[in-house]
Scaffold this active site. Structure first.
Site, short mmCIF file in Angstrom:
data_model
loop_
_atom_site.label_atom_id
_atom_site.label_comp_id
_atom_site.label_asym_id
_atom_site.label_seq_id
_atom_site.Cartn_x
_atom_site.Cartn_y
_atom_site.Cartn_z
N CYS A 1 6.88 1.67 8.95
CA CYS A 1 7.04 1.18 7.76
C CYS A 1 7.51 2.42 6.94
O CYS A 1 6.79 3.48 6.96
CB CYS A 1 5.88 0.70 7.04
SG CYS A 1 6.01 0.16 5.33
N ARG B 1 -4.07 -6.23 2.99
CA ARG B 1 -4.44 -5.04 3.65
C ARG B 1 -5.25 -4.17 2.48
O ARG B 1 -5.01 -3.82 1.32
CB ARG B 1 -3.38 -4.13 3.82
CG ARG B 1 -3.73 -2.76 4.50
CD ARG B 1 -2.42 -1.83 4.91
NE ARG B 1 -1.58 -2.70 5.42
CZ ARG B 1 -0.29 -2.63 5.28
NH1 ARG B 1 0.26 -2.06 4.34
NH2 ARG B 1 0.68 -3.29 5.94
N CYS C 1 6.46 15.61 -7.53
CA CYS C 1 7.37 14.16 -7.90
C CYS C 1 7.61 14.07 -9.24
O CYS C 1 6.87 14.79 -10.07
CB CYS C 1 6.41 12.92 -7.55
SG CYS C 1 7.20 11.34 -7.71
N CYS D 1 6.65 -5.09 2.08
CA CYS D 1 5.30 -4.84 1.92
C CYS D 1 5.21 -4.32 0.56
O CYS D 1 5.76 -3.49 0.08
CB CYS D 1 4.83 -3.72 2.96
SG CYS D 1 2.88 -3.19 2.38
N CYS E 1 -1.17 8.63 -10.18
CA CYS E 1 -1.00 9.46 -8.96
C CYS E 1 -1.09 10.72 -9.05
O CYS E 1 -0.74 11.45 -9.87
CB CYS E 1 0.46 9.15 -8.65
SG CYS E 1 1.18 9.94 -6.98
N CYS F 1 2.82 4.15 8.48
CA CYS F 1 3.67 4.29 7.37
C CYS F 1 4.09 5.53 7.09
O CYS F 1 3.21 6.51 6.87
CB CYS F 1 2.60 3.63 6.29
SG CYS F 1 1.95 2.18 6.82
N CYS G 1 3.71 8.26 -12.96
CA CYS G 1 3.08 7.36 -12.51
C CYS G 1 1.52 7.94 -12.89
O CYS G 1 1.06 8.69 -12.34
CB CYS G 1 2.94 6.90 -11.17
SG CYS G 1 4.69 6.52 -10.74
#
Length: 406
Positions: A142, A272, A65, A202, A72, A109, A69
């Site tokens: 999702c 959740r 990626c 979400c 992550c 998801c 972040c």
């Protein structure tokens, strides 16, 4: 405790607590944690009974990626020894999803690392959504693909997506300390795009990154203002090779207070328990079911989760039941609302006036607005030793030849 009685009454009316009240929940002592759980549990049961919705993650593209972040393991410059692979084909993703559905998951998801999807990526994911729906017509799908460009949410909706996930993660004031390659406003924009396209939004948070109580309250109030249908609460998994690998601030009691505060602020929303519950809640996971009405089954994106069978046994032993595919998760007043209307689902329940200033300083006037005196602020008790033994990199399921944990 007057505070808890006040919060239960407000939760049953879908009325937001004040910031002072939300901060007071986080400031309660470990001695009072069972009282906090019992109070928030009344709100949870009022809106969701004893049903637990199961969700299943499929990591469509892992690692590599370009974003930075800090939390992550897939970030730019990450040294975490995670699985790295490019896009799964639709049949591979559908097979992975089927494992979760067979384990009882009613929502799949689909997640992909990256800043955001190209139009070609949206085509790929659309083909995957159709493949999953062909095999499991009733399953919810999702997508979680990063920042969306104009028109992409509509295309995902046309392909059969039911929801879109994009978390705020932390407060606006501290967001730049966690990520520099995109902004908090970028994330808010993507959630709004999902709403406008008719997708169920979400959006949630990550706790345990060194944030203050005020930061946690800020982000949860901001989420209430965005009005997602589901709010995942992640607890940071400090993975070696990431900038936050040494951030071990959470205890089981602290996690329970965070979940309770989220439930009081978002009483009628699907809350959740997401990543990190096994690492930080540990043997107190069953208590968290009294606060949240939804969990992930099996493994996460790059780390292992609790065995799927153990999840199901835990739910049954705690006196809860898995939500069936034919059951509607949300209360009727939320499920019947046409998405994209901002805070329309709160209409007639005190409005959204309590959201004013949600992105500003929280402040901590003990009596502000609620007539409730907050307990003295306490520093979270750190774990005696970081439980690094509970953090394991995922080596099975999507992207491997091994059977998934579902």
């Amino acid at each position: 405790m007057d505070l808890l009685n006040t919060l239960v009454d407000k939760g049953l009316r879908r009325e937001s607590p004040t910031r002072a009240e939300a901060l007071a929940v986080l400031a309660t002592s470990d001695d009072d944690v069972l009282d906090v759980v019992a109070a928030a549990g009344k709100v949870r049961r009022h809106w969701f009974g004893r049903r637990v919705k199961l969700n299943y993650l499929v990591n469509l593209k892992s690692g590599l990626c370009p974003e930075d972040c800090s939390y992550c393991s897939q970030r730019l410059g990450s040294k975490a020894e995670i699985l790295k692979y490019t896009w799964l084909k639709p049949d591979q993703a559908s097979a992975a999803a089927a494992a979760g559905v067979s384990g009882g998951a009613k929502r799949v998801c689909l997640v992909a690392s990256g800043r955001g999807p190209t139009d070609r990526d949206v085509d790929r994911v659309s083909d995957t959504i159709r493949a999953i729906k062909e095999q499991n017509e009733s399953v919810e799908v999702c997508a979680c693909l990063g920042l969306l460009s104009d028109g992409q949410a509509e295309r995902l909706r046309e392909a059969g997506a039911d929801a879109y996930n994009h978390n705020l993660n932390t407060s606006e004031s501290t967001y730049g300390d966690i990520t520099t390659t995109h902004t908090y406003a970028d994330r808010v924009d993507t959630v709004n795009k999902a709403h406008a396209a008719g997708l169920s939004a979400c959006s949630g948070l990550i706790a345990g990154m060194g944030e203050s109580d005020e930061d946690l309250v800020d982000v949860v109030f901001s989420l209430r203002e965005l009005d997602p249908d589901s709010v995942p609460v992640n607890f940071l998994i400090p993975m070696e090779g990431t900038p936050l690998a040494k951030e071990w601030h959470l205890t089981p009691q602290r996690c329970l207070r965070i979940l309770a505060m989220t439930r009081f602020v978002c009483p009628d929303v699907e809350v959740r328990i997401a990543g990190g519950r096994e690492v930080h809640l540990r043997t107190m996971q069953p208590l968290a079911l009294h606060l949240a009405n939804s969990i992930f089954l099996g493994d996460y994106l790059t780390s292992e989760g609790q065995a799927g069978r153990t999840d199901l046994e835990m739910i049954a032993d705690a006196g809860f039941e898995v939500e069936g595919a034919g059951e509607v998760t949300l209360p009727e007043h939320r499920a019947s609302v046409v998405r994209g209307g901002g805070c329309g689902s709160h209409e007639g329940a005190g409005g959204c006036g309590s959201h004013a200033g949600a992105d500003g300083d929280a402040g901590c006037g003990a009596h502000a607005g609620g007539g409730v005196c907050a307990p003295a602020s306490t520093t979270p008790r750190p774990a005696e030793e970081p439980r690094t033994d509970l953090v394991a990199v995922r080596r099975r399921g999507a992207g491997t030849d091994l059977a998934p944990n579902a």
